[in-house]
Write a protein that holds these residues in place. Structure first.
Motif, PDB file in Angstrom:
ATOM      1  N   SER A  59      -8.779  -1.858  14.564  1.00  8.20           N
ATOM      2  CA  SER A  59      -8.769  -0.632  15.358  1.00  8.20           C
ATOM      3  C   SER A  59     -10.164  -0.084  15.649  1.00  8.20           C
ATOM      4  O   SER A  59     -10.400   0.529  16.690  1.00  8.20           O
ATOM      5  N   MET A  60     -11.123  -0.323  14.738  1.00 11.67           N
ATOM      6  CA  MET A  60     -12.460   0.261  14.883  1.00 11.67           C
ATOM      7  C   MET A  60     -13.506  -0.736  15.355  1.00 11.67           C
ATOM      8  O   MET A  60     -14.574  -0.336  15.834  1.00 11.67           O
ATOM      9  N   GLY A  61     -13.245  -2.015  15.192  1.00 12.87           N
ATOM     10  CA  GLY A  61     -14.238  -3.015  15.548  1.00 12.87           C
ATOM     11  C   GLY A  61     -15.501  -2.846  14.723  1.00 12.87           C
ATOM     12  O   GLY A  61     -15.460  -2.554  13.519  1.00 12.87           O
ATOM     13  N   GLY A  62     -16.661  -2.996  15.365  1.00  5.84           N
ATOM     14  CA  GLY A  62     -17.934  -2.902  14.661  1.00  5.84           C
ATOM     15  C   GLY A  62     -18.189  -1.536  14.051  1.00  5.84           C
ATOM     16  O   GLY A  62     -18.989  -1.403  13.110  1.00  5.84           O
ATOM     17  N   GLN A  63     -17.516  -0.500  14.550  1.00  7.92           N
ATOM     18  CA  GLN A  63     -17.713   0.830  14.005  1.00  7.92           C
ATOM     19  C   GLN A  63     -17.173   0.967  12.578  1.00  7.92           C
ATOM     20  O   GLN A  63     -17.437   1.963  11.897  1.00  7.92           O
ATOM     21  N   ALA A  64     -16.427  -0.035  12.120  1.00  3.57           N
ATOM     22  CA  ALA A  64     -15.984  -0.040  10.718  1.00  3.57           C
ATOM     23  C   ALA A  64     -17.175  -0.065   9.769  1.00  3.57           C
ATOM     24  O   ALA A  64     -17.067   0.341   8.611  1.00  3.57           O
ATOM     25  N   TYR A  65     -18.332  -0.512  10.271  1.00  2.05           N
ATOM     26  CA  TYR A  65     -19.527  -0.501   9.424  1.00  2.05           C
ATOM     27  C   TYR A  65     -19.955   0.925   9.072  1.00  2.05           C
ATOM     28  O   TYR A  65     -20.654   1.127   8.078  1.00  2.05           O
ATOM     29  N   PHE A  66     -19.546   1.913   9.856  1.00  3.85           N
ATOM     30  CA  PHE A  66     -19.847   3.297   9.489  1.00  3.85           C
ATOM     31  C   PHE A  66     -19.159   3.660   8.169  1.00  3.85           C
ATOM     32  O   PHE A  66     -19.699   4.406   7.362  1.00  3.85           O
ATOM     33  N   VAL A  67     -17.954   3.132   7.979  1.00  2.98           N
ATOM     34  CA  VAL A  67     -17.242   3.357   6.714  1.00  2.98           C
ATOM     35  C   VAL A  67     -17.974   2.643   5.585  1.00  2.98           C
ATOM     36  O   VAL A  67     -18.096   3.169   4.467  1.00  2.98           O
ATOM     37  N   ALA A  68     -18.493   1.428   5.871  1.00  7.39           N
ATOM     38  CA  ALA A  68     -19.277   0.707   4.866  1.00  7.39           C
ATOM     39  C   ALA A  68     -20.513   1.516   4.479  1.00  7.39           C
ATOM     40  O   ALA A  68     -20.903   1.556   3.302  1.00  7.39           O
ATOM     41  N   ALA A  69     -21.133   2.170   5.452  1.00  6.50           N
ATOM     42  CA  ALA A  69     -22.287   3.015   5.154  1.00  6.50           C
ATOM     43  C   ALA A  69     -21.891   4.161   4.236  1.00  6.50           C
ATOM     44  O   ALA A  69     -22.650   4.550   3.329  1.00  6.50           O
TER      45      ALA A  69
END
Length: 343
Positions: free
Chosen positions: A311-321
């Motif tokens: 659902s988020m694509g590459g923006q899932a890395y914001f959650v990783a941050a």
């Protein structure tokens, strides 16, 4: 399945290794089992047979890995050798055989995999027989060494918030790196990064890791172990934030080169932190506990990001941050609880 079984056995193997006369005994036994069991892969072709032998083949390596790390660290400190360089050669081997396996599979087909795997497992077993004793003989424990040795001789003594928090924090950061390994290539491909570029990008991360480990002795002694871990955590926050913006190849190259800071520096900091505050009596057990934490947080991260990435694509890395930031907070709180000891 191998991860689940390894988690169940890691602490037991670590405790047995600490109780043994020398860690070498458990390492050699594990390597020998790991060299013999994979032979069974030649005789199975159905799912359940492969699952059984693959799990049994993976267990010894996964279980003795923390013991080997703990034993190598203690030996390196006693002899004045560089643990970072020792660990770096493991990364070099990982890079070499990943690349070699790819070419061999292209040349000979998938049928080459089992003979290659079994052959290397047997080679590892043979190499383990050449390992030296790791523990210092009692007569070599000088007054200065005894005075400098940590006083924590049991896991219960050291299992306090100031000790657990930084290790838990790095386990969170480790989990975010597992996300990169699992989903990074897929996300890059979806973002339009050519496949012939993705491979070198992955290799850059491993090369950066090896380079930092080779240089560790020059860099790692200038800051405390938890200070190093905090640097790794903060760098991870910025790395994942930038990854979330789906940058171009030039930026990705820089981000992959930061892998040596976000992973290797933090990992080495953790190993030194454990060695700084624990005695040889619990070295392998504590290292095994740390690895269990890494695997558990990796499983949580993989399942969680498996839901987020579609659902988020590459923006899932914001959650990783966010995960990395929480890990940094754990390390910082520990440093406020108890003064740092130089690594």
């Amino acid at each position: 399945m191998p991860i689940i079984v390894i988690l169940a056995f890691n602490l037991i193997v670590g405790r047995v290794a600490d109780r043994a006369r020398d860690w070498r005994q458990v390492i050699v036994i594990g390597a020998l089992i790991g060299g013999i069991v994979p032979i069974g892969l030649f005789f199975v072709n159905e799912f359940w047979g492969i699952l059984l032998f693959w799990t049994l083949a993976s267990l010894p390596g996964g279980a003795i890995g923390p013991v080997l790390d703990a034993a190598s660290m203690r030996l390196a400190r006693r002899n004045g050798t560089d643990f970072g360089v020792m660990r770096a050669w493991g990364t070099v081997g990982y890079m070499l055989f990943n690349g070699l396996t790819g070419y061999l599979v292209v040349w000979f087909g998938a049928a080459i995999f089992v003979p290659l795997f079994v052959g290397l497992a047997i080679l590892r077993a043979a190499a383990s027989l050449q390992l030296p004793p790791f523990r210092a003989p009692a007569e070599q424990l000088t007054i200065s060494v005894a005075a400098a040795a940590p006083k924590t001789g049991s896991l219960r003594e050291v299992a306090k918030p100031w000790f657990i928090l930084p290790l838990f924090g790095f386990c969170m950061i480790y989990g975010t790196h597992t996300v990169l390994n699992a989903f990074g290539s897929l996300l890059w491909k979806a973002q339009g990064i050519p496949e012939d570029v993705i491979g070198p990008l992955i290799a850059l991360g491993a090369a950066s890791e090896a380079a930092v480990m080779f240089l560790w002795k020059r860099l790692g002694g200038r800051i405390s172990a938890r200070g190093i871990m905090l640097v790794s955590a903060v760098a991870s926050v910025f790395r994942w934030l930038l990854m979330g913006f789906e940058p171009n190849v030039a930026v990705l190259i820089a981000l992959q080169l930061s892998h040596g800071i976000t992973f290797a520096v933090g990992y080495l900091g953790c190993v030194h932190f454990i060695a700084n505050w624990t005695s040889e009596n619990i070295a392998a057990e504590t290292q095994s506990l740390f690895v269990v934490g890494q695997q558990l947080l990796s499983a949580v991260a993989l399942v969680g990001f498996g839901w987020l990435v579609p659902s988020m694509g590459g923006q899932a890395y914001f959650v990783a941050a966010g995960f990395a930031l929480a890990g940094a907070g754990c390390i910082w709180v520990s440093m406020q609880m108890k003064a740092a000891r130089a690594s």
